[in-house]
Design a protein around this motif. Structure first.
Motif, PDB file in Angstrom:
ATOM      1  N   UNK A 110       0.849  -1.188   0.000  1.00  0.00           N
ATOM      2  CA  UNK A 110       0.000   0.000   0.000  1.00  0.00           C
ATOM      3  C   UNK A 110       0.885   1.239   0.000  1.00  0.00           C
ATOM      4  N   UNK A 111       0.298   2.374  -0.379  1.00  0.00           N
ATOM      5  CA  UNK A 111       1.077   3.600  -0.375  1.00  0.00           C
ATOM      6  C   UNK A 111       0.222   4.780   0.068  1.00  0.00           C
ATOM      7  N   UNK A 112       0.905   5.789   0.567  1.00  0.00           N
ATOM      8  CA  UNK A 112       0.321   7.098   0.869  1.00  0.00           C
ATOM      9  C   UNK A 112       1.140   8.121   0.100  1.00  0.00           C
ATOM     10  N   UNK A 113       0.474   8.936  -0.700  1.00  0.00           N
ATOM     11  CA  UNK A 113       1.156   9.948  -1.500  1.00  0.00           C
ATOM     12  C   UNK A 113       0.797  11.336  -0.996  1.00  0.00           C
ATOM     13  N   UNK A 114       1.809  12.180  -0.834  1.00  0.00           N
ATOM     14  CA  UNK A 114       1.607  13.569  -0.435  1.00  0.00           C
ATOM     15  C   UNK A 114       2.065  14.457  -1.583  1.00  0.00           C
ATOM     16  N   UNK A 115       1.129  15.263  -2.106  1.00  0.00           N
ATOM     17  CA  UNK A 115       1.438  16.139  -3.231  1.00  0.00           C
ATOM     18  C   UNK A 115       2.116  17.415  -2.789  1.00  0.00           C
ATOM     19  N   UNK A 116       2.537  18.235  -3.742  1.00  0.00           N
ATOM     20  CA  UNK A 116       3.222  19.493  -3.423  1.00  0.00           C
ATOM     21  C   UNK A 116       2.399  20.440  -2.560  1.00  0.00           C
ATOM     22  N   UNK A 117       1.062  20.325  -2.635  1.00  0.00           N
ATOM     23  CA  UNK A 117       0.194  21.201  -1.851  1.00  0.00           C
ATOM     24  C   UNK A 117      -0.202  20.604  -0.510  1.00  0.00           C
ATOM     25  N   UNK A 118       0.384  19.431  -0.185  1.00  0.00           N
ATOM     26  CA  UNK A 118       0.073  18.783   1.087  1.00  0.00           C
ATOM     27  C   UNK A 118      -1.087  17.818   1.042  1.00  0.00           C
ATOM     28  N   UNK A 119      -1.765  17.694  -0.110  1.00  0.00           N
ATOM     29  CA  UNK A 119      -2.898  16.774  -0.217  1.00  0.00           C
ATOM     30  C   UNK A 119      -2.423  15.333  -0.190  1.00  0.00           C
ATOM     31  N   UNK A 120      -3.232  14.459   0.414  1.00  0.00           N
ATOM     32  CA  UNK A 120      -2.873  13.046   0.542  1.00  0.00           C
ATOM     33  C   UNK A 120      -3.814  12.158  -0.258  1.00  0.00           C
ATOM     34  N   UNK A 121      -3.246  11.153  -0.902  1.00  0.00           N
ATOM     35  CA  UNK A 121      -4.020  10.112  -1.562  1.00  0.00           C
ATOM     36  C   UNK A 121      -3.407   8.775  -1.186  1.00  0.00           C
ATOM     37  N   UNK A 122      -4.229   7.723  -1.246  1.00  0.00           N
ATOM     38  CA  UNK A 122      -3.773   6.389  -0.872  1.00  0.00           C
ATOM     39  C   UNK A 122      -4.099   5.396  -1.979  1.00  0.00           C
ATOM     40  N   UNK A 123      -3.534   4.209  -1.853  1.00  0.00           N
ATOM     41  CA  UNK A 123      -3.832   3.176  -2.830  1.00  0.00           C
ATOM     42  C   UNK A 123      -2.956   1.960  -2.664  1.00  0.00           C
ATOM     43  N   UNK A 124      -2.987   1.106  -3.680  1.00  0.00           N
ATOM     44  CA  UNK A 124      -2.211  -0.136  -3.706  1.00  0.00           C
ATOM     45  C   UNK A 124      -1.229  -0.084  -4.863  1.00  0.00           C
ATOM     46  N   UNK A 125      -0.092  -0.776  -4.710  1.00  0.00           N
ATOM     47  CA  UNK A 125       0.845  -0.848  -5.816  1.00  0.00           C
ATOM     48  C   UNK A 125       1.360  -2.275  -5.991  1.00  0.00           C
ATOM     49  N   UNK A 126       1.788  -2.559  -7.222  1.00  0.00           N
ATOM     50  CA  UNK A 126       2.289  -3.877  -7.587  1.00  0.00           C
ATOM     51  C   UNK A 126       3.518  -3.679  -8.478  1.00  0.00           C
ATOM     52  N   UNK A 127       4.606  -4.332  -8.142  1.00  0.00           N
ATOM     53  CA  UNK A 127       5.836  -4.248  -8.931  1.00  0.00           C
ATOM     54  C   UNK A 127       6.263  -5.643  -9.355  1.00  0.00           C
ATOM     55  N   UNK A 128       6.617  -5.772 -10.606  1.00  0.00           N
ATOM     56  CA  UNK A 128       7.242  -6.995 -11.111  1.00  0.00           C
ATOM     57  C   UNK A 128       8.409  -6.567 -12.001  1.00  0.00           C
ATOM     58  N   UNK A 129       9.607  -6.896 -11.567  1.00  0.00           N
ATOM     59  CA  UNK A 129      10.790  -6.460 -12.305  1.00  0.00           C
ATOM     60  C   UNK A 129      11.155  -7.467 -13.392  1.00  0.00           C
ATOM     61  N   UNK A 130      11.754  -6.932 -14.465  1.00  0.00           N
ATOM     62  CA  UNK A 130      12.103  -5.531 -14.674  1.00  0.00           C
ATOM     63  C   UNK A 130      10.985  -4.742 -15.346  1.00  0.00           C
ATOM     64  N   UNK A 131      10.808  -3.534 -14.899  1.00  0.00           N
ATOM     65  CA  UNK A 131      10.047  -2.551 -15.656  1.00  0.00           C
ATOM     66  C   UNK A 131       8.541  -2.525 -15.521  1.00  0.00           C
ATOM     67  N   UNK A 132       7.951  -3.339 -14.645  1.00  0.00           N
ATOM     68  CA  UNK A 132       6.492  -3.371 -14.583  1.00  0.00           C
ATOM     69  C   UNK A 132       5.991  -2.895 -13.225  1.00  0.00           C
TER      70      UNK A 132
END
Length: 268
Positions: A110-132
C-alpha cells in the motif's frame, strides 16, 4: 472550474509522481500532454516535524496502519556537484540500498502519497521487475498508473483517457531496474544515514527541462524501502510512503497490460 478540468488537474498532479522528468516539456508518445502543476507549496520550517516513532514503520508482517510520510525539508542542501565524492561509510550505505533494490523481483503493498500542496491520496501498488508496475489510487480518485516494461500509462477512468510515456524517461526506472548499482549507474549527489533511514538522492539534469531529483529512503534497521520523494524542476516535492510490503506474493501479469485501444482522448 468544470468537473472535467478538475479531473484533468488531479490527473496531472498524480502523473507528477512518475513523469516529473518529462511532463510539461516533452510530448507523450500518445494522447494528451500532462502539464506540470504549479501549486503554492505550504510553508514548512525547521525540516521534518516528526519524531522517530511517528515515522514509517520499520517492520512488515501484520497489517500496518497508513504511515505519516516524512516530508523533506524544502530548504535542504543537496550538493549539485556531479563529481561528488563519498566516504567509505556512505559508499557502504549506497551499496546496501543497491543490493536491496537488486534483490527484489516482485513487491506488493500500500502507499500514501503527499502532493506538493500537502494533499494526501492512498492506494495499492504492484511491482514486477524488470520494468512493470501498477499504482491503483483509492476512490474517489479515478487514476491508475501502469508500466508494461517499456511504456508507462497514466489513466483516468472517469474521463476514459490515458497519457503514454517512455518508461526510460521516468524516475521509476531506477526502482524497476532488474539490477542496479546506484553509485555507478546514476548520478548520486547525496547519501545520508541516521538511526531511522538511509537516504540516497539521485539527480538528473536535462537541457530543456532542468534538474529533477529522486530521493530513495530505506529503513536503517530492516533495509526495506520506506518512501521516495520526486522533486520536479520547479522544486516541488511529491512524496510516496509505502507499507504492508510483501516481496514473496505472486503478481498477476495482467495487471501490467496497457490497453491502447479502449481509452480515447476527447476532442479539445
Amino acid at each position: 472550474m468544470t468537473e472535467q478540468s478538475t479531473h484533468r488537474g488531479l490527473r496531472s498532479g498524480l502523473a507528477l509522481l512518475i513523469a516529473t522528468s518529462i511532463a510539461g516539456f516533452a510530448t507523450p508518445t500518445s494522447a494528451q500532454n500532462v502539464p506540470v502543476p504549479k501549486p503554492a507549496p505550504k510553508a514548512r520550517e525547521g525540516g521534518v516535524q516528526m519524531s522517530a516513532q511517528d515515522k514509517v514503520p520499520m517492520t512488515t508482517g501484520a497489517t500496518q496502519a497508513p504511515p505519516n510520510p516524512v516530508i523533506p525539508n524544502p530548504n535542504r542542501n543537496v550538493p549539485a556537484n556531479v563529481f561528488a565524492t563519498f566516504d567509505a561509510n556512505q559508499k557502504a550505505q549506497a551499496a546496501r540500498v543497491s543490493s536491496y533494490l537488486s534483490s527484489l523481483q516482485t513487491l506488493v503493498g500500500n502507499f500514501v502519497q503527499v502532493g506538493p500542496d500537502g494533499s494526501k491520496t492512498k492506494g495499492d501498488f504492484y511491482i514486477q521487475k524488470p520494468g512493470k508496475v501498477r499504482f491503483e489510487y483509492d476512490d474517489p480518485s479515478p487514476i491508475a498508473i501502469v508500466a508494461d516494461g517499456s511504456s508507462l500509462a497514466v489513466r483516468d477512468r472517469k474521463l476514459a483517457t490515458q497519457d503514454i510515456y517512455p518508461l526510460s524517461q521516468t524516475p521509476l526506472r531506477f526502482l524497476l531496474s532488474d539490477r542496479i548499482d546506484l553509485l555507478k549507474d546514476t548520478n548520486v549527489v547525496s547519501v545520508t544515514a541516521d538511526d531511522v533511514f538511509i537516504s540516497v538522492t539521485i539527480e538528473e539534469k536535462q537541457a530543456l527541462i532542468g534538474t529533477s531529483r529522486l530521493m530513495l529512503m530505506v529503513g536503517t534497521k530492516d533495509g526495506q524501502l520506506k518512501q521516495w520523494t520526486v522533486t520536479d524542476p520547479q522544486g516541488y516535492d511529491t512524496t510516496v510512503a509505502v507499507y504492508n510490503l510483501d516481496s514473496s506474493k505472486k503478481v498477476d501479469p495482467g495487471l501490467f497490460k496497457i490497453d491502447f485501444t479502449n481509452y480515447i482522448t476527447p476532442a479539445n
